[in-house]
Design a protein around this motif. Structure first.
Motif, PDB file in Angstrom:
ATOM      1  N   GLU A 225      11.523 -33.264 -20.277  1.00 43.29           N
ATOM      2  CA  GLU A 225      10.064 -33.226 -20.204  1.00 43.29           C
ATOM      3  C   GLU A 225       9.447 -33.145 -21.599  1.00 43.29           C
ATOM      4  N   THR A 226      10.012 -32.326 -22.463  1.00 38.06           N
ATOM      5  CA  THR A 226       9.438 -32.198 -23.810  1.00 38.06           C
ATOM      6  C   THR A 226       9.551 -33.510 -24.585  1.00 38.06           C
ATOM      7  N   LYS A 227      10.508 -34.362 -24.237  1.00 35.44           N
ATOM      8  CA  LYS A 227      10.628 -35.652 -24.916  1.00 35.44           C
ATOM      9  C   LYS A 227       9.927 -36.759 -24.140  1.00 35.44           C
ATOM     10  N   ALA A 228       9.174 -36.388 -23.106  1.00 34.07           N
ATOM     11  CA  ALA A 228       8.483 -37.356 -22.247  1.00 34.07           C
ATOM     12  C   ALA A 228       9.459 -38.347 -21.628  1.00 34.07           C
ATOM     13  N   ILE A 229      10.617 -37.830 -21.238  1.00 40.19           N
ATOM     14  CA  ILE A 229      11.601 -38.661 -20.546  1.00 40.19           C
ATOM     15  C   ILE A 229      11.650 -38.163 -19.105  1.00 40.19           C
ATOM     16  N   THR A 230      11.733 -39.091 -18.154  1.00 42.67           N
ATOM     17  CA  THR A 230      11.824 -38.659 -16.767  1.00 42.67           C
ATOM     18  C   THR A 230      13.296 -38.548 -16.393  1.00 42.67           C
ATOM     19  N   LEU A 231      13.679 -37.346 -15.942  1.00 44.60           N
ATOM     20  CA  LEU A 231      15.067 -37.121 -15.522  1.00 44.60           C
ATOM     21  C   LEU A 231      15.085 -37.125 -13.996  1.00 44.60           C
ATOM     22  N   TYR A 232      15.865 -38.046 -13.428  1.00 50.93           N
ATOM     23  CA  TYR A 232      15.954 -38.135 -11.968  1.00 50.93           C
ATOM     24  C   TYR A 232      17.304 -37.623 -11.502  1.00 50.93           C
ATOM     25  N   LEU A 233      17.252 -36.855 -10.414  1.00 50.44           N
ATOM     26  CA  LEU A 233      18.507 -36.445  -9.774  1.00 50.44           C
ATOM     27  C   LEU A 233      18.675 -37.313  -8.534  1.00 50.44           C
ATOM     28  N   ILE A 234      19.729 -38.149  -8.520  1.00 53.14           N
ATOM     29  CA  ILE A 234      19.974 -39.007  -7.364  1.00 53.14           C
ATOM     30  C   ILE A 234      20.721 -38.170  -6.336  1.00 53.14           C
ATOM     31  N   SER A 235      20.070 -37.915  -5.217  1.00 52.09           N
ATOM     32  CA  SER A 235      20.695 -36.998  -4.254  1.00 52.09           C
ATOM     33  C   SER A 235      21.814 -37.695  -3.489  1.00 52.09           C
ATOM     34  N   SER A 236      22.759 -36.889  -3.050  1.00 48.39           N
ATOM     35  CA  SER A 236      23.903 -37.428  -2.313  1.00 48.39           C
ATOM     36  C   SER A 236      24.445 -36.325  -1.430  1.00 48.39           C
ATOM     37  N   PRO A 237      25.260 -36.665  -0.425  1.00 52.20           N
ATOM     38  CA  PRO A 237      25.939 -35.602   0.328  1.00 52.20           C
ATOM     39  C   PRO A 237      26.933 -34.902  -0.591  1.00 52.20           C
ATOM     40  N   PRO A 238      27.440 -33.732  -0.231  1.00 53.82           N
ATOM     41  CA  PRO A 238      28.404 -33.022  -1.085  1.00 53.82           C
ATOM     42  C   PRO A 238      29.599 -33.913  -1.442  1.00 53.82           C
ATOM     43  N   MET A 239      30.036 -33.836  -2.698  1.00 50.84           N
ATOM     44  CA  MET A 239      31.156 -34.649  -3.192  1.00 50.84           C
ATOM     45  C   MET A 239      32.224 -33.722  -3.756  1.00 50.84           C
ATOM     46  N   PRO A 240      33.048 -33.111  -2.902  1.00 51.29           N
ATOM     47  CA  PRO A 240      34.021 -32.155  -3.438  1.00 51.29           C
ATOM     48  C   PRO A 240      35.203 -32.852  -4.129  1.00 51.29           C
ATOM     49  N   MET A 241      35.621 -32.291  -5.234  1.00 56.88           N
ATOM     50  CA  MET A 241      36.847 -32.745  -5.910  1.00 56.88           C
ATOM     51  C   MET A 241      37.554 -31.513  -6.456  1.00 56.88           C
ATOM     52  N   ILE A 242      38.816 -31.683  -6.841  1.00 55.01           N
ATOM     53  CA  ILE A 242      39.562 -30.560  -7.406  1.00 55.01           C
ATOM     54  C   ILE A 242      39.359 -30.563  -8.914  1.00 55.01           C
ATOM     55  N   GLY A 243      38.889 -29.443  -9.448  1.00 58.58           N
ATOM     56  CA  GLY A 243      38.646 -29.417 -10.879  1.00 58.58           C
ATOM     57  C   GLY A 243      38.221 -28.052 -11.381  1.00 58.58           C
ATOM     58  N   ASP A 244      37.870 -28.017 -12.666  1.00 59.81           N
ATOM     59  CA  ASP A 244      37.414 -26.788 -13.308  1.00 59.81           C
ATOM     60  C   ASP A 244      35.896 -26.872 -13.428  1.00 59.81           C
ATOM     61  N   PHE A 245      35.215 -25.985 -12.705  1.00 60.85           N
ATOM     62  CA  PHE A 245      33.757 -26.054 -12.631  1.00 60.85           C
ATOM     63  C   PHE A 245      33.116 -25.987 -14.016  1.00 60.85           C
TER      64      PHE A 245
END
Lengths: 465, 264
Positions: free
Chosen positions: A332-352
């Motif tokens: 927002e401070t850089k006047a850039i629009t950040l969009y979150l593309i929603s999706s159903p949960p995507m579980p994978m094995i990893g280190d959070f």
């Protein structure tokens, strides 16, 4: 003293193959001797025994036979004995010889029907009959005495032949083994010496030297080949370390040089404020340099450390929404629009924590390179081979030929750009992806770049990280 | 009440969280003194550090802030000092000659000496931090660090958060209701996003205390890495816009070379 050259005789003796040859010679000698020993034993003991029992039986027979038959038997026996190995004597009660070739009973013979080994009483001119002989004497019921004997000449001759054969056989065997052993040990010593010379040269820093190998492919060749492969790998690693070292030196040198200049200028400053300002800026440069070192250490920790950190189920969708929340104010401070593309949960094995850090780095980068009014999107999606992530921006994009290089350490997408990063952000991203068995596919967003985080190996499409 | 507990669980006290090292200095818009000298007047601290230069620098910085610092150079000497005198805080280097830093802490904990301990170490791996905290350390700081970071951590350990059970927090003109999840400034309701609420709560539990960017990322966001950009500053900036009033001085001060502080 330690380095004085060793005379060749000593070197030969020290050579493993030569020692092996000597050992082999000893083994051959020992086994041959054992064989001969058994032959000898058989000849001397078994034959001796047979002669003995034969004589005892014959004498016993003679003791009960009528006198006339004995005389006839004796004559026949002695007549057929051309080699003069048989002895016979038939004596009257007073000791006079009635028949046979022994003028008198051999001295020392006990007349009891048992066999005794005595010196032959008949000495020939050529001395052959001096060989000991076996005698058996027995007294008959009428007071006469029969004595039968057989020279051991044949048996002793056989013994002599056997022991001579042993000598004649064993000595050349030993000599032959030694000669062959020496030949082979000198041959392999020469090869080992040349290998040793090469190794010394390599140790002196000539890392391009290789051990000599032949097409034959024996044990030494196999070892030499393995050592050569090892040297190739070492050379590759050394050059990699050198590259990284050069990069670190370069990356640290720049902020240090700037820092030095600032401090110098600050010292000359008339005002207190000037001095303070230059010290502050120098501190900032120093922090940047220290950050670079910390990041490098963290990367090697992730790369080389065992997978001790807790891998668990991580929802990539949740990772995206957390990062969205973290970076939305910055965009927002850089006047850039950040969009979150929603999706159903995507579980994978990893280190959070590491995945959060990875996505943070990518979004950080996207925001950094996107001009005002641009758009950055992030979201998880289901790729055919597992859950993935996609981050897009509307920045300058990444030329196709650079798409592999951007993940390399210290690679700057555009060196003319004066960004404040350490140049390690994407390298860290690559290291974390690698740890999870993932890779990146970099594409064109027309305008801008698309980064896709995808499972590696399965698709074969994800680019090398 | 259930809601209250949930919130409390969300916000961990610094004592049990992992801390990334912080040596990022950012643009400051004010230059308040890191810590009030009066507050730390004469508080006795024990520093066990074998590197003479490092020990001298830390001691000088902390003495400037008003603490009374005793330096020991080896593990056994540190142990003897900690046993014989009452210190308010121990700062222990991870790697010490003779007795290792972690062993030293373990011995102290076994002897029921429960003074807060700040572990200072050149070992930065996550596993090392976990080991340090498991041994009984209360906080873990990786070298190199900014002196402001050290001072803030020391202050945080000495001043544990105020009463965790109260459901209303009041600092200056601000009043936070943890059950209603509402914040008022002079009875005017402020509209905060959940993350802003959490951030403000963390600051309101530590009024007048300097908190660093690393502390905020670790404790408010639960991340153990430091982003390269001035992320935390942006979040603080947004929060400031919502809680400050035009004309009056900002409630959240920037502390040069360290972090932020909510004016008490």
């Amino acid at each position: 003293m330690f380095m004085t050259p060793i005379p060749w005789q000593m070197r030969l003796f020290r050579a493993a193959t030569f020692r092996l040859a000597i050992l082999f010679a000893l083994a051959v000698t020992a086994s041959t001797s054992i064989v001969f020993f058994f032959v000898y034993l058989h000849v001397s003991v078994y034959d001796d025994k047979q002669v003995r029992s034969h004589l005892i039986a014959e004498t016993a027979d003679a003791a009960i036979e009528p006198m006339e038959r004995i005389r006839g038997e004796f004559e026949r026996r002695l007549a057929s004995d051309l080699r003069i190995v048989d002895y016979a004597g038939f004596y009257a009660k007073d000791g006079t010889l009635i028949a046979g070739n022994l003028p008198a009973p051999p001295p020392g013979l006990v007349i009891d029907g048992q066999a005794y080994q005595l010196d032959s009483p008949l000495a020939d001119a050529d001395g052959y009959t001096r060989d000991p002989a076996l005698f058996v004497g027995r007294r008959r019921a009428d007071g006469t005495t029969v004595i039968l004997g057989r020279s051991l000449y044949e048996i002793h001759a056989l013994r002599r032949i056997v022991s001579r054969a042993l000598l004649i056989g064993v000595v050349p065997t030993i000599l032959l083994t030694l000669v062959i052993g020496t030949f082979f040990s000198l041959r392999s010593a020469r090869r080992l010496q040349s290998i040793n010379q090469r190794v010394n040269r390599i140790m002196q820093g000539h890392l391009n030297e290789r051990l000599p190998t032949r097409s034959g492919g024996d044990d030494i060749d196999h070892v030499a080949h393995a050592v050569n492969l090892m040297l190739d790998e070492i050379v590759r690693l050394v050059s990699q370390i050198k590259d990284v070292g050069d990069n670190i030196a370069h990356d640290l040198r720049t902020p240090l040089a700037i820092m030095r200049a600032r401090l110098e200028r600050g010292l000359c400053s008339e005002s207190d404020y000037g001095v303070r300002e230059s010290v502050h800026q120098a501190l900032r440069d120093l922090d940047r340099a220290l950050m670079t070192i910390t990041t490098l250490l963290r990367m090697s920790e992730i790369e080389n450390g065992p997978l001790r950190r807790s891998f668990g189920t991580v929802d990539l969708c949740e990772v995206c929404s957390q990062i969205f929340e973290l970076y939305e104010p910055l965009a927002e401070t850089k006047a850039i629009t950040l969009y979150l593309i929603s999706s159903p949960p995507m579980p994978m094995i990893g280190d959070f924590q590491l995945l959060i850090e990875m996505v943070a780095n990518l979004v950080d980068n996207a925001i950094k390179f996107t001009p005002q009014g641009g758009i950055v999107t992030l979201g998880a999606f289901a790729s055919p081979h597992g859950p993935g992530l996609r981050i897009t921006d509307t920045g300058p994009g990444i030329p196709a030929k650079e798409r592999e290089d951007i993940f390399k350490r210290f690679y700057r997408h555009d060196r003319s750009r004066h960004d404040a990063g350490s140049g390690l952000g994407l390298s860290m991203v690559a290291v974390i992806a690698e740890l999870h068995g993932y890779g990146f596919r970099v594409g064109d967003n027309r305008p801008g770049a698309i980064f896709e985080f995808l499972p590696k190996g399965l698709s074969g499409q994800a680019s090398r990280t | 009440m259930k809601l209250d507990q949930e919130i409390l669980q969300d916000i961990e006290p610094p004592a049990h969280s992992m801390h990334a090292s912080s040596f990022q200095s950012q643009e400051e818009d004010s230059s308040a003194l890191p810590t009030s000298r009066q507050a730390s007047k004469g508080i006795p601290l024990l520093l066990v550090e074998d590197e003479a230069g490092m020990a001298a620098e830390i001691a000088a910085e902390l003495s400037d802030l008003g603490y009374q610092v005793q330096i020991e150079r080896t593990g056994p000497a540190g142990l003897a000092a900690a046993r014989s005198q009452a210190f308010s805080l121990l700062i222990i280097d991870r790697m010490l000659p003779e007795t290792d830093g972690l062993t030293l802490i373990e011995i102290l904990r076994q002897e029921n000496i429960l003074i807060p301990v700040l572990v200072v170490s050149a070992l930065s791996s996550v596993d090392e931090k976990i080991r340090g905290l498991k041994a009984g350390g209360d906080d873990y700081l990786t070298k190199p660090f900014a002196m402001g970071e050290l001072a803030a951590r020391v202050e945080a350990l000495l001043r544990r958060p105020a009463d965790l059970r109260s459901s209303i927090l009041r600092v200056g003109p601000l009043e936070m209701d943890l059950i209603e999840r509402s914040v008022r400034r002079d009875n005017r309701l402020l509209d905060l996003l959940p993350r802003e609420f959490k951030l403000l709560e963390y600051l309101m539990r530590r009024p007048g205390q300097t908190v660093t960017r690393a502390m905020l990322l670790e404790d408010v966001w639960n991340y153990n890495f430091l982003p390269q950009t001035n992320l935390v500053d942006v979040h603080i900036g947004k929060l400031r816009k919502k809680i400050d009033q035009p004309g009056s001085p900002p409630l959240i001060e920037s502390v040069r070379g360290a972090g932020f502080r909510l004016r008490a």
